[in-house]
Design an enzyme around this catalytic site. Structure first.
Site, PDB file in Angstrom:
ATOM      1  N   GLU A 107       0.832  -1.215   0.000  1.00  0.00           N
ATOM      2  CA  GLU A 107       0.000   0.000   0.000  1.00  0.00           C
ATOM      3  C   GLU A 107       0.865   1.264   0.000  1.00  0.00           C
ATOM      4  O   GLU A 107       0.531   2.249  -0.652  1.00  0.00           O
ATOM      5  CB  GLU A 107      -0.943  -0.012   1.207  1.00  0.00           C
ATOM      6  N   GLU A 127      -3.725  -9.719   3.609  1.00  0.00           N
ATOM      7  CA  GLU A 127      -4.482  -9.459   4.843  1.00  0.00           C
ATOM      8  C   GLU A 127      -5.598 -10.456   5.083  1.00  0.00           C
ATOM      9  O   GLU A 127      -5.915 -10.798   6.226  1.00  0.00           O
ATOM     10  CB  GLU A 127      -5.073  -8.040   4.801  1.00  0.00           C
TER      11      GLU A 127
HETATM   12  N1  COA Z   1       4.291  -8.026  11.618  1.00  0.00           N
HETATM   13  C1  COA Z   1       4.975  -8.437  12.699  1.00  0.00           C
HETATM   14  N2  COA Z   1       5.864  -9.424  12.671  1.00  0.00           N
HETATM   15  C2  COA Z   1       6.063 -10.031  11.497  1.00  0.00           C
HETATM   16  C3  COA Z   1       5.383  -9.664  10.321  1.00  0.00           C
HETATM   17  C4  COA Z   1       4.458  -8.610  10.411  1.00  0.00           C
HETATM   18  N3  COA Z   1       3.793  -8.178   9.353  1.00  0.00           N
HETATM   19  N4  COA Z   1       5.786 -10.457   9.315  1.00  0.00           N
HETATM   20  C5  COA Z   1       6.697 -11.286   9.825  1.00  0.00           C
HETATM   21  N5  COA Z   1       6.873 -11.021  11.148  1.00  0.00           N
HETATM   22  C6  COA Z   1       7.812 -11.686  12.051  1.00  0.00           C
HETATM   23  C7  COA Z   1       7.456 -13.138  12.296  1.00  0.00           C
HETATM   24  O1  COA Z   1       6.557 -13.253  13.377  1.00  0.00           O
HETATM   25  C8  COA Z   1       8.806 -13.736  12.592  1.00  0.00           C
HETATM   26  O2  COA Z   1       9.118 -13.422  13.926  1.00  0.00           O
HETATM   27  P1  COA Z   1       9.963 -14.446  14.809  1.00  0.00           P
HETATM   28  O3  COA Z   1      11.267 -14.598  14.116  1.00  0.00           O
HETATM   29  O4  COA Z   1      10.018 -13.792  16.141  1.00  0.00           O
HETATM   30  O5  COA Z   1       9.161 -15.718  14.820  1.00  0.00           O
HETATM   31  C9  COA Z   1       9.758 -12.933  11.719  1.00  0.00           C
HETATM   32  O6  COA Z   1       9.057 -11.734  11.385  1.00  0.00           O
HETATM   33  C10 COA Z   1      10.145 -13.623  10.437  1.00  0.00           C
HETATM   34  O7  COA Z   1       8.967 -14.048   9.796  1.00  0.00           O
HETATM   35  P2  COA Z   1       8.863 -15.469   9.085  1.00  0.00           P
HETATM   36  O8  COA Z   1       7.479 -15.600   8.593  1.00  0.00           O
HETATM   37  O9  COA Z   1       9.395 -16.515   9.985  1.00  0.00           O
HETATM   38  O10 COA Z   1       9.887 -15.272   7.873  1.00  0.00           O
HETATM   39  P3  COA Z   1       9.789 -15.734   6.375  1.00  0.00           P
HETATM   40  O11 COA Z   1      11.002 -15.231   5.718  1.00  0.00           O
HETATM   41  O12 COA Z   1       9.441 -17.191   6.325  1.00  0.00           O
HETATM   42  O13 COA Z   1       8.515 -14.969   5.754  1.00  0.00           O
HETATM   43  C11 COA Z   1       7.087 -13.088   5.256  1.00  0.00           C
HETATM   44  C12 COA Z   1       8.509 -13.585   5.661  1.00  0.00           C
HETATM   45  C13 COA Z   1       7.086 -11.590   5.293  1.00  0.00           C
HETATM   46  C14 COA Z   1       6.743 -13.584   3.849  1.00  0.00           C
HETATM   47  C15 COA Z   1       6.047 -13.667   6.232  1.00  0.00           C
HETATM   48  O14 COA Z   1       6.459 -13.389   7.546  1.00  0.00           O
HETATM   49  C16 COA Z   1       4.658 -13.101   6.075  1.00  0.00           C
HETATM   50  O15 COA Z   1       3.886 -13.575   5.270  1.00  0.00           O
HETATM   51  N6  COA Z   1       4.343 -12.081   6.901  1.00  0.00           N
HETATM   52  C17 COA Z   1       3.028 -11.546   6.963  1.00  0.00           C
HETATM   53  C18 COA Z   1       2.812 -10.590   5.873  1.00  0.00           C
HETATM   54  C19 COA Z   1       1.442 -10.000   5.985  1.00  0.00           C
HETATM   55  O16 COA Z   1       0.453 -10.660   6.206  1.00  0.00           O
HETATM   56  N7  COA Z   1       1.391  -8.694   5.824  1.00  0.00           N
HETATM   57  C20 COA Z   1       0.183  -8.012   5.876  1.00  0.00           C
HETATM   58  C21 COA Z   1      -0.043  -7.562   7.258  1.00  0.00           C
HETATM   59  S1  COA Z   1      -1.365  -6.436   7.271  1.00  0.00           S
END
Ligand code: COA
Ligand code: NAD
Length: 701
Positions: A107, A127
């Site tokens: 966004e 989301e």
């Molecule tokens: N907010 C807060 N913490 C987040 C986060 C977010 N949007 N996205 C990832 N994290 C944290 C995870 O909880 C994890 O924390 P930890 O190491 O303490 O367990 C760390 O970041 C790494 O995330 P992880 O998912 O293990 O890494 P990855 O490389 O496998 O994947 C992403 C990275 C970004 C693809 C995945 O974390 C993801 O899909 N995040 C959510 C994205 C999302 O939904 N965004 C929209 C939110 S409105």
């Protein structure tokens, strides 16, 4: 003053705003404030004519800070204000994408005037997977760029889209070469047209074609089936439609309203819980990340039957060679035949290249000779579920396996410590409990024995991840976590039928709750012969598993495998069909026991089924057989088709109110006792549940 996670510097006439907030540059309050401050700084910097926003480390901004959602109160500045500032400022802003530009991150990028990316970048609005919708203008701005259909598809699926495809769709303006997003953005900035640089909110190309189109109603109808019972997907469509019916600012207001409705819904609480629970399962207090997993180069699998074949496929799918051992050549030929048929099915569907199938098959070396296991780093045993057979196999493994090899058992019901006692190296023995079909189901229960070494646990967890499983560490108890709970759930389903519900009604209530299949259909899938075998063993030991009703079912009815179980099945069709013969058997059983059938609502059936899981889950938690309530939820979501939007059984109990759940469980216990029904003995309320409620606690902690 704490340092801002966003910094500003300059390269030539370009101002660079870098978000540096590991691990994923999530949009916490500090990041939003930092963006506000640094973008403002760039706008007033007289020496720059354009700005670039880029992420430090492994990614662009990966979304809103989900942890902040849980705490509530997101704090100023609002993301919409930051986006408005970026979009409406006096200078063009370029988003430089790498890693994952997700949710609020995309966004922000959509609010920039241009988006450039490295080829490997991914964009998405995931989301919906958290039970919410993009609340930072994403539904309105993306619609303006790519139209309704693509926007709805992206937002309701939450899919991650590779940069080249995003460019073809019109989301990204330029995909450069290499891995440095800043370099790509700087060269893009050098050839920026003179302007004016159109704000995304003023763009129209996506809107024109879809105004008044039927795409919204079509999407709603299709989601009513594919996302049955789910709140957020329908709200996503409403928000996108607003882009086509309202002016931009009103569209934003509507998006915000819908976002708040989603945030307030239990489904968002459930799905956000699942997001963190899934990541928490990797954290084992006495196996910290400093424990180095052992190196796994060569794997061996013992037994090429239902499970062994699927387990072998998992490893070769990840490029790890497997030696597959069985008793004789005939068994091996059968096992290899099933594996080849499985792959051929995937090839026929166009989901796997023939060459890849050949490569995977060539990684499996069938053998009947234990000497061939001598170089294996990990040996997974999946032979018959018989303590004597397993004892013999582990004694033999102890002779042939090299020092340091991990000896894993896929047993479902046997005592892992007893298995380990057949070796002189119990520290190297662990359970790796796969779920059927092992090449499909995502769950892996990693079972810790009393002597299992920390690095063996770390290795099993790491290998699980490498082969695409969600690994959950569990303790060594009968049924471990998943099956220990499900046996009471399946028993409760029978008790409901004995009391008056029909088989179809019980399964329908489970489906209405959101489960992938009902308990009777599940029994037919697992095999009624297998269940009868386990029941005999448990009943002989004075334990509960099923009811006398299941003893009445004709032993020739084995379930799906021979087309007759609790249901009947047409040849080649897995749809369960009611069977009058079974209904008559149930009627006769009730009559014999003098039971007058009573009626049930779906809600009552659903509660009795799910709370049987919850009560046993609480006992498992108290015994330390699962590390966290969230671990149990992950077992159920990935192993038993439990709907993620319910959060898993334990989160569901929290959302229902632990006090309410305990009150019902206590009543079910009293009812079973009053009826003299020992098969309902599992309703004895879990002491942990009683304690939490007495202390006024709302969650399992
Ligand atoms: N907010 C807060 N913490 C987040 C986060 C977010 N949007 N996205 C990832 N994290 C944290 C995870 O909880 C994890 O924390 P930890 O190491 O303490 O367990 C760390 O970041 C790494 O995330 P992880 O998912 O293990 O890494 P990855 O490389 O496998 O994947 C992403 C990275 C970004 C693809 C995945 O974390 C993801 O899909 N995040 C959510 C994205 C999302 O939904 N965004 C929209 C939110 S409105
Ligand atoms: P299966 O009968 O389909 O396969 C067992 C295989 O092991 C056969 O090919 C048999 O020839 C071979 N075998 C037997 N004794 C052997 C020995 N001494 N050495 C080498 N090979 C031998 O059984 P399955 O369903 O694959 O179950 C295997 C294990 O997996 C059991 O421990 C079972 O409890 C467990 N398990 C099964 C399921 C399931 O749904 N089937 C799920 C999880 C775990």
């Amino acid at each position: 003053m704490t340092q801002s996670p966003v910094r500003y510097d300059r390269q030539g006439a370009v101002g660079i705003v870098t978000v540096d907030s590991p691990p994923v540059n999530a949009l916490s309050q500090a990041v939003r404030q930092g963006l506000w401050d640094r973008v403002t700084e760039g706008f007033i910097d007289p020496d720059v004519t354009a700005l670039v926003i880029v992420g430090a480390g492994r990614t662009f901004i990966a979304g809103a800070d989900i942890a902040e959602f849980i705490k509530g109160g997101m704090g100023e500045p609002d993301l919409n204000d930051v986006n408005d500032l970026i979009e409406s400022g006096p200078k063009p802003v370029i988003a430089a994408l790498h890693g994952t530009a997700l949710g609020g991150g995309l966004e922000v990028a959509l609010s920039c005037h241009y988006r450039v990316a490295v080829p490997k970048a991914l964009v998405g609005l995931p989301e919906v997977k958290l039970g919410i919708l993009p609340g930072g203008g994403g539904t309105q701005r993306l619609s303006r760029l790519v139209g309704a259909k693509t926007t709805i598809e992206m937002i309701t699926s939450g899919a991650f889209i590779p940069a080249p495809k995003a460019q073809a769709l019109g989301i990204i303006d330029h995909v450069g070469e290499g891995a440095d997003p800043l370099a790509i953005a700087l060269s893009f900035a050098a050839s920026l047209p003179a302007g004016p640089h159109k704000r995304t909110r003023d763009r129209e190309e996506g809107l024109a074609a879809d105004r008044g189109s039927s795409v919204f109603d079509e999407a709603r109808a299709s989601l009513a089936k594919s996302a049955r019972n789910q709140f957020a997907p329908q709200r996503c469509v409403d928000a996108v439609e607003a882009a086509f019916t309202l002016p931009f600012d009103e569209g934003l207001t509507r998006e915000r309203e819908l976002f708040m409705q989603c945030m307030a819904h239990d489904q968002a609480k459930a799905l956000i819980h699942v997001f963190f629970a899934e990541r928490a399962v990797t954290k084992i207090p006495d196996v910290p990340p400093s424990v180095t997993p052992r190196k796994i180069g060569q794997v061996a699998v013992l037994g090429s039957g239902t499970m062994g074949g699927g387990i072998a496929m998992n490893f070769v799918n990840a490029g790890i060679p497997v030696r597959l051992l069985d008793l004789d050549q005939a068994a091996l030929d059968r096992g290899m035949g099933v594996i080849a048929k499985n792959y051929a099915g995937t090839v026929a569907k166009g989901k796997l290249a023939q060459a890849e199938m050949d490569k995977r098959l060539s990684l499996i070396q069938p053998t009947t000779d234990y000497a061939d296991l001598a170089d294996a780093d990990l040996i997974v045993e999946a032979v018959f579920e018989d303590a004597d057979v397993k004892a013999k196999v582990f004694r033999r493994l102890d002779e042939v396996a090299k020092q340091g090899a991990i000896l894993a058992s896929n047993t479902s019901t046997l005592d892992l410590d007893a298995i380990a006692a057949n070796t002189g190296r119990p520290a190297d023995v662990i359970g790796m409990h796969f779920f059927s079909p092992a090449n499909v189901m995502k769950l892996l229960e990693v079972v810790r024995g009393k002597d299992t070494a920390p690095d063996v646990i770390a290795t099993a967890m790491a290998v699980g991840k490498q082969i695409g499983k969600v690994s959950v560490l569990v303790g060594n108890c009968d049924g471990f976590v998943g099956n220990r709970m499900v046996q009471y759930y399946a028993t409760e389903a029978q008790r409901l039928v004995i009391e008056g519900a029909s088989i179809e009604q019980v399964d329908q209530a489970a489906l209405e709750f959101g489960l992938a299949m009902g308990p009777f259909a599940m029994g037919d899938l697992a095999g009624l012969d297998v269940m009868a075998f386990i029941r005999a063993r448990r009943v002989a030991a004075g334990l509960i598993y099923g009811t006398p009703l299941s003893d009445r079912i004709d032993p020739a009815r084995k379930g799906q495998k021979n087309g007759r179980g609790w249901y009947r099945y047409e040849p080649g069709n897995r749809t369960p069909l009611p069977d009058p013969e079974v209904a008559a058997m149930i009627d006769a059983y009730r009559a014999e026991r003098g039971i007058t059938p009573r009626t049930f609502s779906s809600e009552e059936i659903g509660k009795r089924l799910i709370y049987s899981l919850v009560n046993e889950g609480a006992k498992i938690l108290e015994e330390g057989m699962a590390l966290r309530a969230g671990d149990i939820d992950i077992v159920y979501i990935y192993g038993y088709g439990f709907p993620a939007w319910r959060g898993g059984p334990m989160k569901f109990a929290e959302l229902s109110g632990l006090d309410n759940v305990l009150a019902d469980i206590t009543r079910y216990h009293a009812d079973a006792a009053a009826a003299g029904d020992a098969d309902g003995g599992y309703w004895e309320p879990a002491p942990l549940l009683k304690r939490l409620v007495a202390e006024g606690k709302k969650g399992f902690g």
